[in-house]
Write a protein that holds these residues in place. Sequence first.
Motif, mmCIF file in Angstrom:
data_model
loop_
_atom_site.group_PDB
_atom_site.id
_atom_site.type_symbol
_atom_site.label_atom_id
_atom_site.label_comp_id
_atom_site.label_asym_id
_atom_site.label_seq_id
_atom_site.Cartn_x
_atom_site.Cartn_y
_atom_site.Cartn_z
ATOM 1 N N MET A 296 0.861 -1.183 0.000
ATOM 2 C CA MET A 296 0.000 0.000 0.000
ATOM 3 C C MET A 296 0.898 1.234 0.000
ATOM 4 O O MET A 296 1.893 1.302 0.715
ATOM 5 N N SER A 297 0.509 2.212 -0.800
ATOM 6 C CA SER A 297 1.290 3.444 -0.889
ATOM 7 C C SER A 297 1.076 4.304 0.351
ATOM 8 O O SER A 297 0.117 4.142 1.099
ATOM 9 N N HIS A 298 2.007 5.220 0.543
ATOM 10 C CA HIS A 298 1.871 6.158 1.668
ATOM 11 C C HIS A 298 0.588 6.982 1.535
ATOM 12 O O HIS A 298 -0.080 7.277 2.539
ATOM 13 N N ALA A 299 0.226 7.335 0.331
ATOM 14 C CA ALA A 299 -0.992 8.123 0.112
ATOM 15 C C ALA A 299 -2.224 7.335 0.543
ATOM 16 O O ALA A 299 -3.129 7.876 1.214
ATOM 17 N N ASP A 300 -2.270 6.061 0.194
ATOM 18 C CA ASP A 300 -3.414 5.235 0.580
ATOM 19 C C ASP A 300 -3.470 5.042 2.095
ATOM 20 O O ASP A 300 -4.551 5.089 2.701
ATOM 21 N N GLU A 301 -2.331 4.817 2.683
ATOM 22 C CA GLU A 301 -2.278 4.633 4.148
ATOM 23 C C GLU A 301 -2.784 5.882 4.869
ATOM 24 O O GLU A 301 -3.562 5.794 5.832
ATOM 25 N N GLN A 302 -2.373 7.024 4.378
ATOM 26 C CA GLN A 302 -2.787 8.274 5.025
ATOM 27 C C GLN A 302 -4.287 8.514 4.836
ATOM 28 O O GLN A 302 -4.976 8.962 5.757
ATOM 29 N N THR A 303 -4.778 8.196 3.663
ATOM 30 C CA THR A 303 -6.211 8.401 3.393
ATOM 31 C C THR A 303 -7.060 7.527 4.299
ATOM 32 O O THR A 303 -8.063 7.988 4.884
ATOM 33 N N GLN A 304 -6.710 6.274 4.439
ATOM 34 C CA GLN A 304 -7.462 5.374 5.322
ATOM 35 C C GLN A 304 -7.399 5.845 6.787
ATOM 36 O O GLN A 304 -8.403 5.791 7.502
ATOM 37 N N GLU A 305 -6.237 6.305 7.207
ATOM 38 C CA GLU A 305 -6.105 6.753 8.604
ATOM 39 C C GLU A 305 -6.939 8.004 8.856
ATOM 40 O O GLU A 305 -7.589 8.135 9.902
ATOM 41 N N VAL A 306 -6.971 8.876 7.890
ATOM 42 C CA VAL A 306 -7.762 10.110 8.034
ATOM 43 C C VAL A 306 -9.242 9.750 8.181
ATOM 44 O O VAL A 306 -9.956 10.322 9.015
ATOM 45 N N GLU A 307 -9.720 8.806 7.402
ATOM 46 C CA GLU A 307 -11.126 8.404 7.502
ATOM 47 C C GLU A 307 -11.435 7.817 8.878
ATOM 48 O O GLU A 307 -12.508 8.067 9.449
ATOM 49 N N ALA A 308 -10.517 7.042 9.415
ATOM 50 C CA ALA A 308 -10.719 6.454 10.747
ATOM 51 C C ALA A 308 -10.729 7.547 11.824
ATOM 52 O O ALA A 308 -11.554 7.515 12.751
ATOM 53 N N LEU A 309 -9.837 8.511 11.689
ATOM 54 C CA LEU A 309 -9.786 9.606 12.677
ATOM 55 C C LEU A 309 -11.060 10.447 12.634
ATOM 56 O O LEU A 309 -11.556 10.884 13.681
ATOM 57 N N GLU A 310 -11.597 10.663 11.463
ATOM 58 C CA GLU A 310 -12.841 11.448 11.348
ATOM 59 C C GLU A 310 -13.989 10.734 12.052
ATOM 60 O O GLU A 310 -14.864 11.376 12.647
ATOM 61 N N ALA A 311 -14.008 9.413 12.001
ATOM 62 C CA ALA A 311 -15.072 8.646 12.659
ATOM 63 C C ALA A 311 -14.913 8.685 14.182
ATOM 64 O O ALA A 311 -15.903 8.758 14.918
ATOM 65 N N ILE A 312 -13.655 8.639 14.661
ATOM 66 C CA ILE A 312 -13.412 8.596 16.110
ATOM 67 C C ILE A 312 -13.550 9.985 16.742
ATOM 68 O O ILE A 312 -14.156 10.140 17.799
ATOM 69 N N TYR A 313 -12.988 10.993 16.074
ATOM 70 C CA TYR A 313 -12.969 12.347 16.637
ATOM 71 C C TYR A 313 -13.814 13.301 15.796
ATOM 72 O O TYR A 313 -13.357 14.365 15.376
ATOM 73 N N SER A 314 -15.033 12.925 15.576
ATOM 74 C CA SER A 314 -15.904 13.727 14.705
ATOM 75 C C SER A 314 -16.104 15.142 15.218
ATOM 76 O O SER A 314 -16.206 16.096 14.447
ATOM 77 N N ASP A 315 -16.165 15.318 16.552
ATOM 78 C CA ASP A 315 -16.400 16.645 17.118
ATOM 79 C C ASP A 315 -15.097 17.393 17.429
ATOM 80 O O ASP A 315 -15.086 18.624 17.479
ATOM 81 N N GLU A 316 -14.038 16.656 17.649
ATOM 82 C CA GLU A 316 -12.793 17.286 18.089
ATOM 83 C C GLU A 316 -11.843 17.629 16.947
ATOM 84 O O GLU A 316 -10.945 18.451 17.104
ATOM 85 N N LEU A 317 -12.022 17.001 15.781
ATOM 86 C CA LEU A 317 -11.041 17.137 14.709
ATOM 87 C C LEU A 317 -11.353 18.346 13.818
ATOM 88 O O LEU A 317 -12.494 18.575 13.425
ATOM 89 N N GLU A 318 -10.296 19.125 13.504
ATOM 90 C CA GLU A 318 -10.413 20.267 12.589
ATOM 91 C C GLU A 318 -9.333 20.133 11.521
ATOM 92 O O GLU A 318 -8.160 19.901 11.843
ATOM 93 N N TRP A 319 -9.758 20.328 10.272
ATOM 94 C CA TRP A 319 -8.805 20.175 9.170
ATOM 95 C C TRP A 319 -8.092 21.487 8.877
ATOM 96 O O TRP A 319 -8.691 22.549 8.837
ATOM 97 N N ILE A 320 -6.799 21.351 8.671
ATOM 98 C CA ILE A 320 -6.014 22.480 8.178
ATOM 99 C C ILE A 320 -5.744 22.244 6.683
ATOM 100 O O ILE A 320 -5.838 23.163 5.882
ATOM 101 N N SER A 321 -5.454 20.992 6.364
ATOM 102 C CA SER A 321 -5.310 20.581 4.956
ATOM 103 C C SER A 321 -5.548 19.072 4.887
ATOM 104 O O SER A 321 -4.967 18.316 5.658
ATOM 105 N N ARG A 322 -6.395 18.631 3.919
ATOM 106 C CA ARG A 322 -6.619 17.195 3.818
ATOM 107 C C ARG A 322 -6.130 16.642 2.495
ATOM 108 O O ARG A 322 -6.478 15.531 2.099
#
Length: 234
Positions: free
Chosen positions: A1-27
């Motif tokens: 798996m590429s670094h880009a794919d790994e990061q994309t999957q992790e970002v999706e998991a973080l959004e589900a866990i920290y839906s209220d606490e997470l703020e994007w600066i750049s995605r």
Amino acid sequence: MSHADEQTQEVEALEAIYSDELEWISRDYPTICFQVNLNSQNDENEESSSDFSLSLQLSFPADYPSVIPGIEIEGLEEVFPQERIDKIISDLRAVAEENLEMPMAFTIISALQEQIGQLVDEMKTEKERAVEMKKWKEDEAQRKKFEGTRVNVESFLAWKAKFDAELRALREKAVAAEQAALAGKLTGRQQFLRDATLSLSDIALIQEADDNVQIDESLFEDMDELDIEESDED
């Protein structure tokens, strides 16, 4: 798996866990950056003076998770010294180093949440120490107020010299005031006791009187005959 794919999957998991606490600066890969807002309050219904909020900012380099993410913390500057904040970041970087080649954002956030509990305890302890120090200073001020200056040999001698001088001055002032009050009102005895020259003048007067007395010796010429006649009559 590429670094880009790994990061994309992790970002999706973080959004589900920290839906209220997470703020994007750049995605957008390869500059994914976000912050998670956390606070020390465990129960939303309970607030205390030890509560604080902070933001953990994570930025993924292009080859993350083969390297650790950028880690920054904001919001603690007014609560803790910079030295303590640097120590927190250093500890989080150590956690990241232990999890290379694996998604580690969740692990870093969890490690920070554990440290928040420790930070709360440190803040409470510091506040208690500040209260105790304030009370000690107040008690010390009261003790000094009642105890006064501690006495040693030098301070006692200095105090005694000053006291003796003040006492002498008071006595001289009292004598001067008494003499001023009695001026022109002294009795003969007081004048005699006050001025020894008066007694000397009396002696001089007696001596002068003795020098001026003249004795007529003729008055005593017939005293022997007078004594004999009186004896015959007896």
